[in-house]
Design an enzyme around this catalytic site. Sequence first.
Site, PDB file in Angstrom:
ATOM      1  N   LYS A 188      -5.779  10.115  -0.694  1.00  0.00           N
ATOM      2  CA  LYS A 188      -4.368   9.890  -0.897  1.00  0.00           C
ATOM      3  C   LYS A 188      -3.756   9.395   0.581  1.00  0.00           C
ATOM      4  O   LYS A 188      -2.704   8.714   0.691  1.00  0.00           O
ATOM      5  CB  LYS A 188      -3.805  10.777  -1.349  1.00  0.00           C
ATOM      6  CG  LYS A 188      -2.448  10.771  -1.524  1.00  0.00           C
ATOM      7  CD  LYS A 188      -1.882   9.772  -2.745  1.00  0.00           C
ATOM      8  CE  LYS A 188      -0.396   9.876  -2.921  1.00  0.00           C
ATOM      9  NZ  LYS A 188      -0.261   8.607  -3.965  1.00  0.00           N
TER      10      LYS A 188
ATOM     11  N   SER B  38       2.334 -18.505   5.463  1.00  0.00           N
ATOM     12  CA  SER B  38       2.135 -17.458   4.938  1.00  0.00           C
ATOM     13  C   SER B  38       2.786 -17.332   3.300  1.00  0.00           C
ATOM     14  O   SER B  38       2.887 -18.315   2.930  1.00  0.00           O
ATOM     15  CB  SER B  38       2.272 -16.182   5.685  1.00  0.00           C
ATOM     16  OG  SER B  38       1.710 -15.061   4.876  1.00  0.00           O
TER      17      SER B  38
END
Length: 285
Positions: free
Chosen positions: A153, A101
């Site tokens: 949010k 990764s």
Amino acid sequence: MFDRLRKHLPGKWGNVPVTVPVVRLQGAIGMASPLRPGLSLANVAQQLDKAFSVDGPAVALIVNSPGGSPVQSRLIHARIRALAEEKKKEVLVFVEDVAASGGYMLAVAGDEIIADPSSVVGSIGVVSAGFGFPEALAKLGIERRVHTAGPNKAILDPFRPEREEDVQHLKALQLEIHEVFIDLVKSRRGEVLSDNPDLFTGLFWTGTTARDLGLVDSLGDLRSVLRERFGETVKTPLISAPRSLFGRRQASGVEAGAVGGLTRGLADEALSALEIRALWARFGL
């Protein structure tokens, strides 16, 4: 006359040994805690600058990382390439246990990648993991109260039921980041990569198979390769982070702030350790 000239020649051709400085890029990337500074540009920049300032033909990087922050991975990669071009030096990357990764993003900053046959290489993908607790809260009689300015949010709040539109938004972000990763790998190794359809699916392989796939160039270890390439007398000084007054490696940036907040308790440290442990465990380490 040749004898007089010989002492000024490098490596096996003369009496002046070649110096190849070594920087170790070890650990999870961008995952800082009060007691465990993460691998980030802030805490490796000084080492990289010092290594590339050493008089020699190359810089060796030892990569041993299961990944982490894609942003910090790319920033470190970019700094390595910028220094290599500025100083006109070859970058040799040596993979130890794992370059996966974000760790592989660091590795492809090298002009050449040498891996141990049993190392783990690849995992070119993006992952986001977490937990959900809405039913547990209900059983405990706990009411979750969230007040926001903006309807999105608090998306993916682990204490509220998961919404499909939130998951789709996250996946869209992951796809964008994944494309950036793929483009970076192709730009660095496009000519040698195989056409294996699994190459960018997040799978990972041993160093031996990674060589066959074009993810690494060869198999070996730092000492053997450098001695063969630059002579038996090659010097390989390890460039370490500077130590503080109390003997600890100095932290900077995000890490410095984390150390300053040690009085907040050890809960963050325990969670961070679990997260980092899980990251290594994905690769059987």
